[in-house]
Design an enzyme around this catalytic site. Sequence first.
Site, PDB file in Angstrom:
ATOM      1  N   ASP A 145       0.785  -1.239   0.000  1.00  0.00           N
ATOM      2  CA  ASP A 145       0.000   0.000   0.000  1.00  0.00           C
ATOM      3  C   ASP A 145       0.817   1.291   0.000  1.00  0.00           C
ATOM      4  O   ASP A 145       0.537   2.194  -0.769  1.00  0.00           O
ATOM      5  CB  ASP A 145      -0.976  -0.007   1.179  1.00  0.00           C
ATOM      6  CG  ASP A 145      -2.008   1.102   1.071  1.00  0.00           C
ATOM      7  OD1 ASP A 145      -2.445   1.390  -0.051  1.00  0.00           O
ATOM      8  OD2 ASP A 145      -2.370   1.683   2.103  1.00  0.00           O
ATOM      9  N   LEU A 169     -11.193  -3.853  -5.281  1.00  0.00           N
ATOM     10  CA  LEU A 169     -11.132  -5.205  -5.803  1.00  0.00           C
ATOM     11  C   LEU A 169     -12.294  -6.030  -5.260  1.00  0.00           C
ATOM     12  O   LEU A 169     -12.619  -5.951  -4.070  1.00  0.00           O
ATOM     13  CB  LEU A 169      -9.805  -5.869  -5.421  1.00  0.00           C
ATOM     14  CG  LEU A 169      -9.519  -7.169  -6.184  1.00  0.00           C
ATOM     15  CD1 LEU A 169      -9.039  -6.849  -7.596  1.00  0.00           C
ATOM     16  CD2 LEU A 169      -8.488  -8.011  -5.458  1.00  0.00           C
ATOM     17  N   LEU A 180      -4.420  -6.445   0.367  1.00  0.00           N
ATOM     18  CA  LEU A 180      -3.530  -6.788  -0.735  1.00  0.00           C
ATOM     19  C   LEU A 180      -2.077  -6.488  -0.396  1.00  0.00           C
ATOM     20  O   LEU A 180      -1.780  -5.544   0.330  1.00  0.00           O
ATOM     21  CB  LEU A 180      -3.918  -6.007  -1.998  1.00  0.00           C
ATOM     22  CG  LEU A 180      -5.317  -6.248  -2.559  1.00  0.00           C
ATOM     23  CD1 LEU A 180      -5.570  -5.330  -3.741  1.00  0.00           C
ATOM     24  CD2 LEU A 180      -5.496  -7.701  -2.969  1.00  0.00           C
ATOM     25  N   CYS A 202     -25.446  -4.456 -11.568  1.00  0.00           N
ATOM     26  CA  CYS A 202     -25.552  -4.089 -10.145  1.00  0.00           C
ATOM     27  C   CYS A 202     -24.975  -2.700  -9.875  1.00  0.00           C
ATOM     28  O   CYS A 202     -23.905  -2.345 -10.375  1.00  0.00           O
ATOM     29  CB  CYS A 202     -24.825  -5.134  -9.299  1.00  0.00           C
ATOM     30  SG  CYS A 202     -24.853  -4.790  -7.518  1.00  0.00           S
ATOM     31  N   CYS A 255     -19.595   1.238   0.698  1.00  0.00           N
ATOM     32  CA  CYS A 255     -19.567   0.678  -0.658  1.00  0.00           C
ATOM     33  C   CYS A 255     -19.035  -0.752  -0.657  1.00  0.00           C
ATOM     34  O   CYS A 255     -19.458  -1.578  -1.467  1.00  0.00           O
ATOM     35  CB  CYS A 255     -18.763   1.570  -1.598  1.00  0.00           C
ATOM     36  SG  CYS A 255     -16.996   1.707  -1.216  1.00  0.00           S
TER      37      CYS A 255
END
Length: 384
Positions: A145, A169, A180, A202, A255
């Site tokens: 990151d 992702l 990640l 969607c 989200c």
Amino acid sequence: MDEPQIDPKIRKRRTDLTRFLRQEAGAQGFDVCRITLPDAIPEAPARLESFLEAGRHGTMAWMEETKERRADPRVLWSDVRSIVMFGMNYGPDEDPRLLQAEPEKAAISVYARNRDYHDVIKGRLKEVATRFAARAGADVKVFVDTAPVMEKPLAAAAGLGWQGKHTNLVSRDFGSWLFLGSLFTTAELEIDTPERDHCGSCRACLDSCPTDAFPAPYQIDARRCISYLTIEHKGPIDRALRPAFGNRIYGCDDCLAACPWNKFAASAREMKLVAREDLKAPDIAFFLTLDDSTFRTYFSGSPVKRIGRDRFVRNVLIAAGNSGSQDLVPACETLLSDASADVRGMAVWALSRLLPAGRFKELRSRQLAVEADENVQQEWMTES
């Protein structure tokens, strides 16, 4: 044109090294490990440039400063031959959005409810890298990151999942809940195939955003994103957006939590990073009392510590203003004399929403006489 034949010994070595790498990844607690090439994201430079030109990175100047290295892994390290992407599932026990129904509680993003994942993931990656380098006789670098690596496009190219309409992702096995990390190496390994997009029609993630931070599917404007505003952004926060924060004081999971693919994450999850009980639904009132020393102690080892006490309390005051709780008024009044102008400014805004108009005007007449900061003065003079 036929592909050139690969020497069977070279092919076997690639297979053996790849198998060894996956075994080591599993031993270190990673749920998924896939491999791609450094040239696997040719569209990244143009997409990044468009994002930056539109100013959607907000005050994250480092994205502009490192865009060449960020857009092309070979600029970051010219010797890289294979990129290994790792994923670790951190799916929560329950939908974090449920905490919005408790306005006097503070909502901290799921990923930040325990140790800093940068430290956890990087430590495990280094263990994998050390063993792999010794076996392969190859050079390695690991990133989590903080380095200029476009982890999500690379993870999609490697087949961990795809970038959903929320730009994060998404995995068919783990939903939107994957930490990640990456390992760059000079070794040549077996390459995995990318995962195709399964979002279809969607819009759950887009429609769930409290601040409408998605100008279009697969695009995000950080300047409207609660995660960016509560973590990266310094100084006052746009008054028009504050009411939409609710009780979110560090990050926002809406989200991510809205993604229908999360139903698979729950059944696949093995608890590796268990949330601290005191960070699942902490009291806003307690956080309003934190000075710098107690803040550092309380969040020792947590990613929350990185934003500092002043920015954190600024966020908490927005939640206090949104809570409607009269019980929080005394703590907010105390913070009108805080050393930080950002804290004082948000204390003014919180009180403007919690106090009767007459009481607020009394405070204003008294405090304006001693307030020297222009931003705080403006908060006093602006009607909520």
